[in-house]
Design a protein around this motif. Sequence first.
Motif, PDB file in Angstrom:
ATOM      1  N   MET A 392      39.666  26.972  38.139  1.00 32.95           N
ATOM      2  CA  MET A 392      38.902  26.715  36.931  1.00 32.95           C
ATOM      3  C   MET A 392      37.852  27.819  36.748  1.00 32.95           C
ATOM      4  SD  MET A 392      40.254  23.963  35.694  1.00 32.95           S
ATOM      5  CE  MET A 392      39.041  23.467  34.449  1.00 32.95           C
ATOM      6  N   PRO A 393      37.249  27.925  35.568  1.00 26.33           N
ATOM      7  CA  PRO A 393      36.245  28.977  35.360  1.00 26.33           C
ATOM      8  C   PRO A 393      35.100  28.901  36.357  1.00 26.33           C
ATOM      9  CG  PRO A 393      36.891  28.012  33.261  1.00 26.33           C
ATOM     10  CD  PRO A 393      37.517  27.162  34.330  1.00 26.33           C
ATOM     11  N   HIS A 394      34.684  30.048  36.820  1.00 27.56           N
ATOM     12  CA  HIS A 394      33.525  30.184  37.685  1.00 27.56           C
ATOM     13  C   HIS A 394      32.326  30.628  36.846  1.00 27.56           C
ATOM     14  CE1 HIS A 394      35.286  30.411  42.006  1.00 27.56           C
ATOM     15  NE2 HIS A 394      36.111  29.714  41.231  1.00 27.56           N
ATOM     16  N   PRO A 395      31.121  30.616  37.410  1.00 30.05           N
ATOM     17  CA  PRO A 395      29.958  31.090  36.657  1.00 30.05           C
ATOM     18  C   PRO A 395      30.144  32.519  36.161  1.00 30.05           C
ATOM     19  CG  PRO A 395      29.236  29.892  38.598  1.00 30.05           C
ATOM     20  CD  PRO A 395      30.732  30.039  38.717  1.00 30.05           C
ATOM     21  N   GLN A 396      29.649  32.784  34.971  1.00 31.29           N
ATOM     22  CA  GLN A 396      29.786  34.116  34.394  1.00 31.29           C
ATOM     23  C   GLN A 396      29.115  35.169  35.271  1.00 31.29           C
ATOM     24  OE1 GLN A 396      27.535  36.484  32.908  1.00 31.29           O
ATOM     25  NE2 GLN A 396      29.366  37.759  32.560  1.00 31.29           N
ATOM     26  N   SER A 397      28.124  34.775  36.012  1.00 29.99           N
ATOM     27  CA  SER A 397      27.392  35.716  36.858  1.00 29.99           C
ATOM     28  C   SER A 397      28.232  36.276  38.001  1.00 29.99           C
ATOM     29  CB  SER A 397      26.134  35.045  37.427  1.00 29.99           C
ATOM     30  OG  SER A 397      26.470  33.867  38.146  1.00 29.99           O
ATOM     31  N   GLU A 398      29.356  35.645  38.330  1.00 30.34           N
ATOM     32  CA  GLU A 398      30.269  36.164  39.346  1.00 30.34           C
ATOM     33  C   GLU A 398      31.226  37.140  38.671  1.00 30.34           C
ATOM     34  OE1 GLU A 398      32.330  33.205  41.617  1.00 30.34           O
ATOM     35  OE2 GLU A 398      30.607  31.843  41.615  1.00 30.34           O
ATOM     36  N   GLU A 399      31.178  38.410  39.040  1.00 28.76           N
ATOM     37  CA  GLU A 399      32.032  39.397  38.372  1.00 28.76           C
ATOM     38  C   GLU A 399      33.507  39.050  38.533  1.00 28.76           C
ATOM     39  OE1 GLU A 399      33.079  44.181  38.170  1.00 28.76           O
ATOM     40  OE2 GLU A 399      31.373  43.505  39.363  1.00 28.76           O
ATOM     41  N   TRP A 400      33.899  38.648  39.742  1.00 28.55           N
ATOM     42  CA  TRP A 400      35.276  38.225  39.959  1.00 28.55           C
ATOM     43  C   TRP A 400      35.302  37.176  41.065  1.00 28.55           C
ATOM     44  CZ3 TRP A 400      37.014  39.774  44.885  1.00 28.55           C
ATOM     45  CH2 TRP A 400      36.359  40.871  45.464  1.00 28.55           C
ATOM     46  N   VAL A 401      36.376  36.398  41.086  1.00 30.44           N
ATOM     47  CA  VAL A 401      36.484  35.252  42.000  1.00 30.44           C
ATOM     48  C   VAL A 401      36.881  35.742  43.389  1.00 30.44           C
ATOM     49  CG1 VAL A 401      37.697  33.090  42.445  1.00 30.44           C
ATOM     50  CG2 VAL A 401      37.071  33.721  40.108  1.00 30.44           C
ATOM     51  N   ARG A 402      36.150  35.299  44.382  1.00 35.15           N
ATOM     52  CA  ARG A 402      36.347  35.791  45.750  1.00 35.15           C
ATOM     53  C   ARG A 402      37.003  34.782  46.685  1.00 35.15           C
ATOM     54  NH1 ARG A 402      32.523  38.787  43.406  1.00 35.15           N
ATOM     55  NH2 ARG A 402      32.181  40.910  44.153  1.00 35.15           N
ATOM     56  N   GLU A 403      37.212  33.553  46.234  1.00 35.77           N
ATOM     57  CA  GLU A 403      37.900  32.577  47.080  1.00 35.77           C
ATOM     58  C   GLU A 403      38.638  31.568  46.217  1.00 35.77           C
ATOM     59  OE1 GLU A 403      36.713  28.916  49.970  1.00 35.77           O
ATOM     60  OE2 GLU A 403      35.828  30.857  50.492  1.00 35.77           O
ATOM     61  N   ILE A 404      39.898  31.350  46.510  1.00 37.35           N
ATOM     62  CA  ILE A 404      40.714  30.334  45.839  1.00 37.35           C
ATOM     63  C   ILE A 404      41.568  29.646  46.896  1.00 37.35           C
ATOM     64  CG2 ILE A 404      42.507  29.856  44.127  1.00 37.35           C
ATOM     65  CD1 ILE A 404      41.688  32.294  42.601  1.00 37.35           C
ATOM     66  N   GLY A 405      41.629  28.326  46.822  1.00 30.78           N
ATOM     67  CA  GLY A 405      42.475  27.576  47.738  1.00 30.78           C
ATOM     68  C   GLY A 405      42.149  27.814  49.200  1.00 30.78           C
ATOM     69  N   GLY A 406      40.884  28.104  49.488  1.00 31.51           N
ATOM     70  CA  GLY A 406      40.483  28.365  50.855  1.00 31.51           C
ATOM     71  C   GLY A 406      40.777  29.766  51.341  1.00 31.51           C
ATOM     72  N   GLN A 407      41.378  30.619  50.505  1.00 33.57           N
ATOM     73  CA  GLN A 407      41.701  31.987  50.894  1.00 33.57           C
ATOM     74  C   GLN A 407      40.645  32.947  50.355  1.00 33.57           C
ATOM     75  OE1 GLN A 407      45.707  33.400  50.300  1.00 33.57           O
ATOM     76  NE2 GLN A 407      46.576  31.339  50.384  1.00 33.57           N
ATOM     77  N   THR A 408      40.196  33.848  51.194  1.00 31.58           N
ATOM     78  CA  THR A 408      39.239  34.871  50.785  1.00 31.58           C
ATOM     79  C   THR A 408      39.985  36.009  50.101  1.00 31.58           C
ATOM     80  OG1 THR A 408      37.750  34.333  52.600  1.00 31.58           O
ATOM     81  CG2 THR A 408      37.480  36.491  51.576  1.00 31.58           C
ATOM     82  N   LEU A 409      39.504  36.425  48.943  1.00 28.21           N
ATOM     83  CA  LEU A 409      40.119  37.494  48.171  1.00 28.21           C
ATOM     84  C   LEU A 409      39.285  38.755  48.323  1.00 28.21           C
ATOM     85  CD1 LEU A 409      40.901  35.437  44.929  1.00 28.21           C
ATOM     86  CD2 LEU A 409      42.307  35.710  46.977  1.00 28.21           C
ATOM     87  N   THR A 410      39.953  39.888  48.466  1.00 35.25           N
ATOM     88  CA  THR A 410      39.230  41.127  48.770  1.00 35.25           C
ATOM     89  C   THR A 410      39.194  42.111  47.619  1.00 35.25           C
ATOM     90  OG1 THR A 410      41.238  42.077  49.727  1.00 35.25           O
ATOM     91  CG2 THR A 410      39.734  40.926  51.226  1.00 35.25           C
ATOM     92  N   GLY A 411      40.088  41.966  46.639  1.00 37.89           N
ATOM     93  CA  GLY A 411      40.116  42.887  45.510  1.00 37.89           C
ATOM     94  C   GLY A 411      39.828  42.169  44.210  1.00 37.89           C
TER      95      GLY A 411
END
Length: 480
Positions: A392-411
């Motif tokens: 779902m949408p994250h706060p606008q202040s976060e440039e990009w989402v860094r975690e989904i489904g418990g997985q850490t995203l690096t790019g």
Amino acid sequence: MKSPVAHPFSGPDLCAYEAHQIVALLRKGEIAPRDLLDAARARTQAVEPQINAMPTTCWDRADAAISALEGAGHDTPGWLAGLPIAIKDLTPVAGVRTTFGTKGLADYIPDASDPLVERLEARGALVVGKTNTPEMGAGANTFNKVFGATVNPWNTSMNAGGSSGGAAAGLATGEVWLSHGSDHGGSLRTPAAYCGVVGMRPSPGRAGGASLNAGYLIESVQGPMARSVTDCALFLDAMAGFEPRFPISYPAPDKPFQEAVRRAEGKLRIGYAPNLGGFSPVDAEMADHLSGAMKQLERSGATVEEACPDVTGLERTYHILRGISWVTASRTMDPAVRQHFKPTLEENTRFGEGLTIQDVAEAEVGRTTIFNAMLTFFERFDVLALPVVGCMPHPQSEEWVREIGGQTLTGYMDWLRFAFLATTAGLPAMSVPVGLGPRNMPVGLQLVGKPRGEAGLLAAARFVEMAMGGPLGPIDPVAG
């Protein structure tokens, strides 16, 4: 799963109509284009301070264009008859400030319009403004150093998606009835999903190209955004047709796309890939909502089977193709413009500059293999259904989402992996709302269609729209 509910809308009555209804009234002479300009202008002035969707407007230019419509009597399927529309700020409109969301072009005013803009205006569209975009369209969070951030109308503290975030937010609040967008890594689909509207990525060559300087690249395409599937079909009819200045362009179909929508029915074979074979993580709340939507589609007559095409090599292939796009764009770019690029955009360009001919060959083989896997998939199914994004949408202040489904995203593109397939395989795809999910925010379902299969894709999307309760908007912005 929540059913769509009525949300307050305090704008002019005309702004609440769907585009095809307005065009029908224009054709009958029951309303006039200036009535629509007045309504759109009033609504835009009322909501822009809250959402910042269309920071550049050109009301006088649109008003002056009305005289060219009078007495024209056009009766083509894509004739818009004086309907106000918005154009994304990556696409030139003659005489209108066009910034690409970057400081180096903050004062750029083009002398000529993009060919697609010329076509839309020739087919009765009135361009009333330019919608906000991230810098050079890079990223799924719409902000830049020229105009600031666009926010989500359903919760103004949240991300509206990108890069066509201004287009989606303006549609959701009723500023205009149709809005133009473009798509490489989900730039039409993600903001449509987050703002509760419809966004379609057409086949390459269907609706113009992304750049006259790179006419053979097929990853970036222009396309329609609207508040309903029927309106999306109307807009695609207005966009479609052979354009000799784009080498991959081809003629419009014999039957209008609007006719395909009218024929929509429930005998649909849907292959549903909830995480695309493990390719992309999904938050539990998103997975639960889309699972409920699949059950509703089955109750409405569709056949739904969990199935996934073979997407081996998709991530590497997509990123090489993306790198090629950026390095191609940089060849004709003024260094004075590039020097202002945000870090993620500069990283994309440098990645492209470091590619070898072996990388390019790898991507060409990879995309062909994936395309062939999709052909095999479509022997059993009419469409592929999958998430637009895994969260779902994250706060606008976060440039990009860094975690989904418990997985850490690096790019910064990792959270957009569901968008890669259609782009890589050159297939049409779209996002259609499937109700309201957690925290009363819209959820979009992505549908991927057969090669040049926009008609079947739109028909499938219309079935989904009807089964899930119809269009959601427009709404008044909800303070977050």
